[in-house]
Design a protein around this motif. Structure first.
Motif, PDB file in Angstrom:
ATOM      1  N   VAL A 159       0.859  -1.182   0.000  1.00 60.71           N
ATOM      2  CA  VAL A 159       0.000   0.000   0.000  1.00 60.71           C
ATOM      3  C   VAL A 159       0.896   1.234   0.000  1.00 60.71           C
ATOM      4  CG1 VAL A 159      -1.881   1.211   1.162  1.00 60.71           C
ATOM      5  CG2 VAL A 159      -1.675  -1.275   1.409  1.00 60.71           C
ATOM      6  N   LYS A 160       0.801   2.042  -1.046  1.00 61.70           N
ATOM      7  CA  LYS A 160       1.564   3.289  -1.120  1.00 61.70           C
ATOM      8  C   LYS A 160       0.745   4.385  -0.441  1.00 61.70           C
ATOM      9  CE  LYS A 160       3.794   6.528  -4.179  1.00 61.70           C
ATOM     10  NZ  LYS A 160       3.977   7.018  -5.539  1.00 61.70           N
ATOM     11  N   ILE A 161       1.366   5.070   0.524  1.00 62.71           N
ATOM     12  CA  ILE A 161       0.692   6.133   1.269  1.00 62.71           C
ATOM     13  C   ILE A 161       1.237   7.476   0.788  1.00 62.71           C
ATOM     14  CG2 ILE A 161       0.134   7.035   3.562  1.00 62.71           C
ATOM     15  CD1 ILE A 161      -0.777   4.112   3.063  1.00 62.71           C
ATOM     16  N   GLU A 162       0.360   8.301   0.246  1.00 64.55           N
ATOM     17  CA  GLU A 162       0.755   9.630  -0.240  1.00 64.55           C
ATOM     18  C   GLU A 162       0.981  10.580   0.928  1.00 64.55           C
ATOM     19  OE1 GLU A 162      -2.685  10.696  -2.437  1.00 64.55           O
ATOM     20  OE2 GLU A 162      -2.355   9.185  -4.000  1.00 64.55           O
ATOM     21  N   ALA A 163       1.815  11.586   0.726  1.00 62.15           N
ATOM     22  CA  ALA A 163       1.962  12.643   1.730  1.00 62.15           C
ATOM     23  C   ALA A 163       0.629  13.365   1.840  1.00 62.15           C
ATOM     24  CB  ALA A 163       3.066  13.609   1.325  1.00 62.15           C
ATOM     25  N   GLY A 164       0.149  13.542   3.067  1.00 63.66           N
ATOM     26  CA  GLY A 164      -1.116  14.239   3.241  1.00 63.66           C
ATOM     27  C   GLY A 164      -1.907  13.724   4.424  1.00 63.66           C
TER      28      GLY A 164
END
Length: 124
Positions: A83-88
Motif C-alpha cells: 500500500v503506497k501512502i501519499e503525503a497528506g
C-alpha cells in the motif's frame, strides 16, 4: 499485547499487536493512531482468513509519503499486498491482494513515515 484472534473482515484498530518493533501508539480509544517509521513492523497472531482475501483497506496518513507491506507467515512470507501512502491527511487506501485463505500470522511492515488508524480485509 494481543489477547484474541482477529477477524480481518471487520475494521481492526491499527493498535493491537502481538509483537512489534519501533511502533508508537498516540492517543486513546477511537482516536488512537499507530505511528511508524521505515523499518518498523508489527505482528498479529492467528488472523483467520476464512473467506479468503481480495482487497486490503488501510486508513493512514503520512507527512512525506510512505508504504506498508502486508505479509503472511513471517517477514519473508507471502506478500498479500503493498500500500503506497501519499503525503497528506488521513484517508482510506484500498488495494487488491494476492489470494490467501486460512489462519496465519500477519506482518505489517512500514517504509517511510506512516500514521495508521485501522485496516480491513475484503473476502471472496
Amino acid at each position: 499485547s494481543q489477547v484474541h484472534d482477529f477477524n480481518p473482515y471487520e475494521k481492526v484498530s491499527a493498535q493491537p499487536m502481538y509483537r512489534e518493533a519501533g511502533i508508537e501508539v498516540q492517543g486513546y480509544g477511537p482516536d488512537a493512531v499507530t505511528v511508524a517509521e521505515g523499518g518498523d513492523w508489527m505482528q498479529l497472531k492467528n488472523v483467520a482468513f476464512s473467506k479468503g482475501s481480495t482487497a486490503f483497506t488501510l486508513c493512514a496518513a503520512s507527512q512525506n509519503g510512505g508504504a506498508v507491506r502486508i505479509v503472511t507467515g513471517g517477514f519473508d512470507g507471502e506478500v498479500l499486498c503493498d500500500v503506497k501512502i501519499e503525503a497528506g491527511e488521513m484517508k482510506e487506501y484500498t488495494v487488491e491482494t494476492a489470494a490467501f485463505e486460512g489462519v496465519s500470522d500477519l506482518y505489517i511492515l512500514f517504509a517511510g513515515d506512516v500514521n495508521a488508524k485501522w485496516w480491513q480485509v475484503t473476502g471472496k
